[in-house]
Design an enzyme around this catalytic site. Structure first.
Site, PDB file in Angstrom:
ATOM      1  CB  CYS A  41      -0.952  -0.112   1.039  1.00 57.96           C
ATOM      2  SG  CYS A  41      -0.164  -0.542   2.782  1.00 57.96           S
TER       3      CYS A  41
ATOM      4  CG  HIS B  11       0.543   3.320   5.483  1.00 52.22           C
ATOM      5  ND1 HIS B  11       0.274   2.044   4.987  1.00 52.22           N
ATOM      6  CD2 HIS B  11       1.461   3.183   6.333  1.00 52.22           C
ATOM      7  CE1 HIS B  11       1.063   1.134   5.729  1.00 52.22           C
ATOM      8  NE2 HIS B  11       1.850   1.953   6.437  1.00 52.22           N
TER       9      HIS B  11
END
Length: 543
Positions: A113, A199
């Site tokens: 990701c 993130h």
């Protein structure tokens, strides 16, 4: 003497027991430390900045919404093959493709990701600036290495790479020297909003509001609880075979931040909360050009559905699959609500909506077929790990029902958004992104790298190179799109040419900002909970 030895024995047992308790629970430390430093506060209302009371006369630049799902399998979209268990439909996501352009040969920038998101935000291969691996705490990497592995293959934790110069976990992110798409369109007069997963760095200087977003309602880490575990509306599905899942349930909280605030509880299920706030943010900005990055955390683990969505899928008998399918149905429904808001606000025609996922469905979820018909999973460079949905809808400019097969993907999101917004391209750096609404992608090849695992697609040919096992895999995707027939033994010259392309590409890449501490086995054709059978194909993924 006897008493002395009894005391020493008791102390030794106590010390040993204490060490055992610490060693067995040390993967819980990140959550404990964060709870001490930043305890979760009660939910509070978000006051989105209000735009003008009325829209200006004449034409204005398009609004732009980038919607990113998290670990969505290729086959989780019903347009691609039937949906979860052949039952769960995604009509609102499907509509984005049918009412706009469907890029059928689109790729994630990485098979996990945060490097993929780094590419979306910068328009550059993440390896160009050292963002090679997903950002995780060292304790997380150690926890993965303590998994049972698969058959004879065990995870490898590289203690020798744990050195004082590894940046702390909050510093693992997109460097401030990079130019994000939010910074680019903000300079062009857009109001920039982020809702959902980030993130890309948790340190203050790396958070969204310091990387070009005027406002950010964020899950800064890689995931969050969708609901408190004991919430009466939560239907939970734990994955006992998965060390990642064990770490997440121990450390995640049902919490967000707003513009770098202290953590506070989300309101309701996280998917509903993000959609509700996106609708409110659209209303606040309906009269000025805005860019909204809406990054759902679904269907990433931990698997948690609402009771209402779970109850609708009684035809799915496997509990975890039912929870997972309910999460996707919920996300699809809420994307439909966001689209309805655009029509209600009168700005649907002049809004570019982009939909994608950061990578393929995850092997550790324990559900076969998530990426069918492709082989592979998240954390592999097989098509199942990197073939991504990419749909763009813009009624004022894109004809409905458009289908394009040119090779594109996450890398091109930056230049496409910048082109639509009239934003300048960053200077003084290599930009890998192309504006794919201005014409077909022109690149001759695409590259992927995670440690010693590398891949390239050039034309119809794709080469994957692994060190563990030591192997080259060559596929002709025109004849064999699901990568069933390895042609490397028959085509040594082509293997050599593609290897040379990989090496030439690597010369322009940067040293990783932080090392890949763990290598773990991932079987290509079965999920993590499937029994080991001799002869199963596998790769080792470095992170």
């Amino acid at each position: 003497m006897t008493k002395k030895w009894l005391v020493l024995g008791a102390l030794t047992l106590a010390a040993g027991g204490g060490y055992w308790a610490y060693d067995a629970n040390k993967y819980r430390i990140p959550g404990i430390v964060q709870d001490w430093r930043d305890p979760v506060q009660p939910n509070r209302a978000i006051a989105w900045q209000q735009g003008p009371a009325a829209a200006p006369e004449g034409e204005r630049p398009p609004n732009i919404i980038l919607i990113v799902a998290d670990d969505l399998g290729y086959n989780d979209i019903s347009l691609n093959g039937g949906g979860v268990a052949g039952i769960v439909q995604t009509p609102n996501i499907d509509a984005l493709a049918r009412e706009g352009v469907h890029f059928t040969t689109a790729y994630a920038a990485n098979a996990t990701c945060s490097p993929s998101r780094a590419a979306m935000m910068t328009g550059r291969y993440p390896t160009r600036f050292g963002f090679e691996f997903t950002a995780v705490p060292i304790e997380f990497a150690e926890n993965l290495a303590h998994g049972e592995g698969v058959g004879p293959h065990r995870a490898i934790f590289h203690d020798e790479l744990v050195t004082p110069d590894i940046p702390p976990y909050p510093q693992m992110g997109v460097p401030v020297s990079e130019v994000t798409i939010a910074e680019a369109v903000k300079a062009a007069g857009y109001h920039t909003l982020h809702i959902g997963k980030w993130h890309l760095g948790e340190a203050p200087e790396l958070q969204p509001q310091r990387q070009g977003f005027d406002e950010s309602l964020a899950v800064l880490a890689g995931a969050a609880m969708f609901l408190p575990e004991d919430d009466r509306d939560a239907v939970n599905a734990r994955l006992p075979w998965d060390p990642i899942d064990r770490f997440l349930w121990a450390n995640l909280r049902h919490a967000v931040t707003f513009n770098g605030s202290r953590r506070f509880a989300a309101k309701g299920h996280m998917t509903d909360y993000f959609a509700d706030e996106a609708i409110r943010a659209i209303e606040a900005n309906r009269n000025r050009p805005f860019f909204l990055y809406l990054a759902f955390t679904a269907p990433h683990t931990p698997l948690q559905a609402t009771r209402a969505d779970y109850d609708k899928l009684a035809a799915i008998k496997d509990h975890k699959t039912r929870v997972y399918g309910a999460m996707i149905a919920q996300m699809d429904r809420r994307i439909g609500d966001v689209m309805a808001k655009l029509k209600d606000a009168g700005i649907d025609d002049n809004t570019l909506v982009i939909f994608t996922s950061d990578n393929g469905g995850a092997w550790y979820n324990g559900m076969p077929g998530l990426n069918a018909p492709f082989r592979g999973w998240k954390a592999t460079f097989f098509e199942g790990g990197i073939r991504a949905p990419l749909f763009m809808r813009w009624p004022a400019r894109i004809a409905p029902g458009t289908v394009r097969a040119d090779m594109t993907g996450h890398l091109d999101i930056f230049a496409t958004i910048a082109g639509a917004a009239g934003a300048a391209s960053p200077e003084g750096r290599t930009i890998d992104s192309e504006d794919i609404l201005a014409g077909p992608a022109r690149r001759p090849a695409m590259f992927w790298r995670s440690g010693d695992y590398r891949a390239v697609r050039a034309g119809d040919w794709k080469l994957q190179v692994t060190r563990r096992p030591e192997r080259a895999r060559l596929y002709n995707l025109a004849a064999d799109p699901t990568e069933r027939t390895d042609l490397s033994a028959r085509e040594p010259a082509r293997v050599a040419a593609l290897r040379a392309m990989i090496e030439a590409q690597n010369k322009g890449m940067a040293r990783p900002i932080w090392p890949g501490l763990v290598e773990g086995p991932v079987r290509v054709d079965v999920p993590l909970n499937a029994p080991w059978r001799d002869g199963q194909d596998y790769i080792y993924w470095t992170n």
